[in-house]
Scaffold this motif. Structure first.
Motif, PDB file in Angstrom:
ATOM      1  N   LEU A 131       0.833  -1.206   0.000  1.00 48.86           N
ATOM      2  CA  LEU A 131       0.000   0.000   0.000  1.00 48.86           C
ATOM      3  C   LEU A 131       0.872   1.262   0.000  1.00 48.86           C
ATOM      4  O   LEU A 131       0.551   2.243  -0.675  1.00 48.86           O
ATOM      5  CB  LEU A 131      -0.935  -0.003   1.219  1.00 48.86           C
ATOM      6  CG  LEU A 131      -1.951   1.147   1.235  1.00 48.86           C
ATOM      7  CD1 LEU A 131      -2.956   1.008   0.094  1.00 48.86           C
ATOM      8  CD2 LEU A 131      -2.689   1.211   2.569  1.00 48.86           C
ATOM      9  N   HIS A 132       1.974   1.207   0.733  1.00 49.32           N
ATOM     10  CA  HIS A 132       2.916   2.334   0.769  1.00 49.32           C
ATOM     11  C   HIS A 132       3.383   2.662  -0.656  1.00 49.32           C
ATOM     12  O   HIS A 132       3.334   3.813  -1.097  1.00 49.32           O
ATOM     13  CB  HIS A 132       4.094   1.956   1.677  1.00 49.32           C
ATOM     14  CG  HIS A 132       5.159   3.016   1.795  1.00 49.32           C
ATOM     15  ND1 HIS A 132       5.496   3.594   2.993  1.00 49.32           N
ATOM     16  CD2 HIS A 132       5.969   3.585   0.869  1.00 49.32           C
ATOM     17  CE1 HIS A 132       6.451   4.490   2.789  1.00 49.32           C
ATOM     18  NE2 HIS A 132       6.772   4.494   1.505  1.00 49.32           N
ATOM     19  N   GLU A 133       3.812   1.618  -1.379  1.00 51.39           N
ATOM     20  CA  GLU A 133       4.315   1.849  -2.740  1.00 51.39           C
ATOM     21  C   GLU A 133       3.195   2.276  -3.687  1.00 51.39           C
ATOM     22  O   GLU A 133       3.386   3.140  -4.537  1.00 51.39           O
ATOM     23  CB  GLU A 133       5.032   0.607  -3.272  1.00 51.39           C
ATOM     24  CG  GLU A 133       6.257   0.171  -2.449  1.00 51.39           C
ATOM     25  CD  GLU A 133       7.261   1.291  -2.178  1.00 51.39           C
ATOM     26  OE1 GLU A 133       7.329   2.246  -2.977  1.00 51.39           O
ATOM     27  OE2 GLU A 133       7.957   1.228  -1.149  1.00 51.39           O
ATOM     28  N   THR A 135       0.623   3.992  -2.878  1.00 49.22           N
ATOM     29  CA  THR A 135       0.291   5.377  -2.546  1.00 49.22           C
ATOM     30  C   THR A 135       1.251   6.349  -3.237  1.00 49.22           C
ATOM     31  O   THR A 135       0.881   7.475  -3.573  1.00 49.22           O
ATOM     32  CB  THR A 135       0.300   5.577  -1.013  1.00 49.22           C
ATOM     33  OG1 THR A 135      -0.608   4.637  -0.432  1.00 49.22           O
ATOM     34  CG2 THR A 135      -0.133   6.978  -0.623  1.00 49.22           C
ATOM     35  N   HIS A 136       2.470   5.886  -3.509  1.00 48.68           N
ATOM     36  CA  HIS A 136       3.419   6.749  -4.233  1.00 48.68           C
ATOM     37  C   HIS A 136       2.940   7.054  -5.658  1.00 48.68           C
ATOM     38  O   HIS A 136       3.422   7.986  -6.286  1.00 48.68           O
ATOM     39  CB  HIS A 136       4.809   6.111  -4.278  1.00 48.68           C
ATOM     40  CG  HIS A 136       5.614   6.355  -3.028  1.00 48.68           C
ATOM     41  ND1 HIS A 136       5.717   7.598  -2.447  1.00 48.68           N
ATOM     42  CD2 HIS A 136       6.355   5.516  -2.254  1.00 48.68           C
ATOM     43  CE1 HIS A 136       6.483   7.504  -1.367  1.00 48.68           C
ATOM     44  NE2 HIS A 136       6.870   6.254  -1.221  1.00 48.68           N
ATOM     45  N   LEU A 137       2.002   6.265  -6.168  1.00 48.71           N
ATOM     46  CA  LEU A 137       1.449   6.573  -7.496  1.00 48.71           C
ATOM     47  C   LEU A 137       0.544   7.808  -7.420  1.00 48.71           C
ATOM     48  O   LEU A 137       0.278   8.458  -8.415  1.00 48.71           O
ATOM     49  CB  LEU A 137       0.667   5.375  -8.058  1.00 48.71           C
ATOM     50  CG  LEU A 137       1.487   4.116  -8.384  1.00 48.71           C
ATOM     51  CD1 LEU A 137       0.575   2.974  -8.806  1.00 48.71           C
ATOM     52  CD2 LEU A 137       2.512   4.388  -9.481  1.00 48.71           C
ATOM     53  N   SER A 141       6.275  11.782  -3.125  1.00 46.84           N
ATOM     54  CA  SER A 141       7.206  11.999  -2.004  1.00 46.84           C
ATOM     55  C   SER A 141       6.558  11.668  -0.667  1.00 46.84           C
ATOM     56  O   SER A 141       5.355  11.445  -0.570  1.00 46.84           O
ATOM     57  CB  SER A 141       7.681  13.449  -2.006  1.00 46.84           C
ATOM     58  OG  SER A 141       6.575  14.300  -1.793  1.00 46.84           O
ATOM     59  N   HIS A 142       7.398  11.653   0.372  1.00 47.27           N
ATOM     60  CA  HIS A 142       6.918  11.343   1.721  1.00 47.27           C
ATOM     61  C   HIS A 142       6.459  12.617   2.429  1.00 47.27           C
ATOM     62  O   HIS A 142       7.030  12.989   3.440  1.00 47.27           O
ATOM     63  CB  HIS A 142       8.035  10.668   2.525  1.00 47.27           C
ATOM     64  CG  HIS A 142       8.369   9.293   2.035  1.00 47.27           C
ATOM     65  ND1 HIS A 142       9.652   8.814   1.958  1.00 47.27           N
ATOM     66  CD2 HIS A 142       7.580   8.292   1.599  1.00 47.27           C
ATOM     67  CE1 HIS A 142       9.633   7.577   1.493  1.00 47.27           C
ATOM     68  NE2 HIS A 142       8.393   7.236   1.266  1.00 47.27           N
ATOM     69  N   ASN A 143       5.462  13.271   1.900  1.00 44.73           N
ATOM     70  CA  ASN A 143       4.987  14.494   2.551  1.00 44.73           C
ATOM     71  C   ASN A 143       3.746  14.194   3.406  1.00 44.73           C
ATOM     72  O   ASN A 143       3.311  13.048   3.515  1.00 44.73           O
ATOM     73  CB  ASN A 143       4.727  15.591   1.508  1.00 44.73           C
ATOM     74  CG  ASN A 143       3.683  15.157   0.474  1.00 44.73           C
ATOM     75  OD1 ASN A 143       2.919  14.220   0.711  1.00 44.73           O
ATOM     76  ND2 ASN A 143       3.651  15.846  -0.651  1.00 44.73           N
ATOM     77  N   ALA A 145       0.620  14.793   2.933  1.00 41.79           N
ATOM     78  CA  ALA A 145      -0.496  14.211   2.171  1.00 41.79           C
ATOM     79  C   ALA A 145      -0.288  12.714   1.965  1.00 41.79           C
ATOM     80  O   ALA A 145      -1.234  11.920   2.023  1.00 41.79           O
ATOM     81  CB  ALA A 145      -0.621  14.913   0.819  1.00 41.79           C
ATOM     82  N   PHE A 146       0.979  12.338   1.740  1.00 42.12           N
ATOM     83  CA  PHE A 146       1.309  10.922   1.556  1.00 42.12           C
ATOM     84  C   PHE A 146       0.965  10.121   2.816  1.00 42.12           C
ATOM     85  O   PHE A 146       0.259   9.117   2.771  1.00 42.12           O
ATOM     86  CB  PHE A 146       2.792  10.770   1.197  1.00 42.12           C
ATOM     87  CG  PHE A 146       3.244   9.335   1.145  1.00 42.12           C
ATOM     88  CD1 PHE A 146       3.049   8.577  -0.007  1.00 42.12           C
ATOM     89  CD2 PHE A 146       3.845   8.729   2.246  1.00 42.12           C
ATOM     90  CE1 PHE A 146       3.443   7.242  -0.049  1.00 42.12           C
ATOM     91  CE2 PHE A 146       4.243   7.403   2.201  1.00 42.12           C
ATOM     92  CZ  PHE A 146       4.039   6.654   1.052  1.00 42.12           C
ATOM     93  N   TRP A 147       1.476  10.605   3.960  1.00 46.81           N
ATOM     94  CA  TRP A 147       1.274   9.855   5.209  1.00 46.81           C
ATOM     95  C   TRP A 147      -0.190   9.815   5.620  1.00 46.81           C
ATOM     96  O   TRP A 147      -0.651   8.861   6.236  1.00 46.81           O
ATOM     97  CB  TRP A 147       2.142  10.420   6.341  1.00 46.81           C
ATOM     98  CG  TRP A 147       3.607  10.164   6.090  1.00 46.81           C
ATOM     99  CD1 TRP A 147       4.575  11.090   5.906  1.00 46.81           C
ATOM    100  CD2 TRP A 147       4.246   8.874   5.965  1.00 46.81           C
ATOM    101  NE1 TRP A 147       5.784  10.470   5.665  1.00 46.81           N
ATOM    102  CE2 TRP A 147       5.607   9.116   5.692  1.00 46.81           C
ATOM    103  CE3 TRP A 147       3.801   7.545   6.035  1.00 46.81           C
ATOM    104  CZ2 TRP A 147       6.533   8.089   5.514  1.00 46.81           C
ATOM    105  CZ3 TRP A 147       4.725   6.516   5.855  1.00 46.81           C
ATOM    106  CH2 TRP A 147       6.068   6.799   5.603  1.00 46.81           C
ATOM    107  N   ALA A 175      14.660   1.204   3.506  1.00 43.98           N
ATOM    108  CA  ALA A 175      13.957   2.452   3.229  1.00 43.98           C
ATOM    109  C   ALA A 175      13.655   2.466   1.749  1.00 43.98           C
ATOM    110  O   ALA A 175      14.263   1.726   0.997  1.00 43.98           O
ATOM    111  CB  ALA A 175      14.827   3.649   3.584  1.00 43.98           C
ATOM    112  N   ASP A 176      12.716   3.269   1.351  1.00 47.53           N
ATOM    113  CA  ASP A 176      12.418   3.272  -0.084  1.00 47.53           C
ATOM    114  C   ASP A 176      12.747   4.614  -0.715  1.00 47.53           C
ATOM    115  O   ASP A 176      12.270   4.956  -1.782  1.00 47.53           O
ATOM    116  CB  ASP A 176      10.970   2.852  -0.360  1.00 47.53           C
ATOM    117  CG  ASP A 176       9.960   3.927  -0.063  1.00 47.53           C
ATOM    118  OD1 ASP A 176      10.298   4.842   0.693  1.00 47.53           O
ATOM    119  OD2 ASP A 176       8.842   3.843  -0.603  1.00 47.53           O
ATOM    120  N   ASP A 177      13.565   5.379  -0.025  1.00 49.33           N
ATOM    121  CA  ASP A 177      14.027   6.614  -0.670  1.00 49.33           C
ATOM    122  C   ASP A 177      15.378   7.005  -0.134  1.00 49.33           C
ATOM    123  O   ASP A 177      15.946   6.299   0.671  1.00 49.33           O
ATOM    124  CB  ASP A 177      13.026   7.744  -0.464  1.00 49.33           C
ATOM    125  CG  ASP A 177      12.774   8.026   1.012  1.00 49.33           C
ATOM    126  OD1 ASP A 177      12.001   8.914   1.324  1.00 49.33           O
ATOM    127  OD2 ASP A 177      13.370   7.306   1.852  1.00 49.33           O
TER     128      ASP A 177
HETATM  129 ZN   LIG Z   1       8.002   5.575   0.329  1.00 53.73          ZN
END
Ligand SMILES: [Zn+2]
Length: 177
Positions: A131-133, A135-137, A141-143, A145-147, A175-177
């Protein structure tokens, strides 16, 4: 990742090795460990053999990709339905060359890669990483809104804690970034 691309091979000779040959991926390269006493002909033969073996091993991991995509679609329907038009992954795959990342996403081409290292983890952790990945679509970025989107998944915090615990115990930087 184009599968037709020839991998860069690095051969490492070891005096301690007698007969055993092994190969593994290290980023973009394939490292092949051979005994120091091998001739050039033996080296060539074994490199070809190990590349074929490695490809076969990676091929075996691929059949679960369809299952992974099905799982991703369930998560999208459940948590990202209002962004469904954006969250259309081109591919979702298990990969072995993640270099210590548990997952990654390339928003430009919609590809998502999940590390085989999490295959043995509980389902709710795998779902979190997926789901994390996904959501990156929506938000690359990890801002904030993302979280906020990720927190729709009830076990998001717990899964992050679980993964942090694994990182601390293994020394792997996940980590993914
Ligand atoms: Zn990420």
């Amino acid at each position: 990742m184009a599968r037709t691309r020839k991998p860069v091979v690095e051969v490492r000779r070891s005096q301690r090795r007698r007969r055993t040959v092994s190969a593994y991926r290290e980023g973009e390269r394939v490292v092949v460990l051979i005994p120091d006493r091998f001739s050039r002909a033996e080296e060539t033969e074994w490199v070809a053999r190990m590349l074929a073996r490695l490809a076969a091993r990676e091929e075996r991991i691929r059949p679960t990709d369809h299952e992974l995509l099905g799982r991703a679609n369930k998560l999208i329907a459940r948590y990202l339905a209002d962004h469904a038009a954006q969250v259309v992954p081109a591919s979702v795959r298990w990969v072995t060359n993640q270099n210590g990342r548990w997952g990654s996403c390339t928003p430009d081409d919609g590809t998502i890669r999940i590390s085989h290292r999490i295959q043995e983890m509980p389902d709710w952790v795998i779902d979190y990483v997926l789901l994390h990945e996904l959501t990156h679509l929506v938000v690359p970025s990890h801002n904030a809104a993302f979280w906020e989107l990720v927190s729709r998944y009830p076990k998001a915090e717990r899964a992050r804690g679980y993964l942090e615990g694994i990182s601390a115990a293994t020394g792997l930087v996940l980590a993914d970034d």
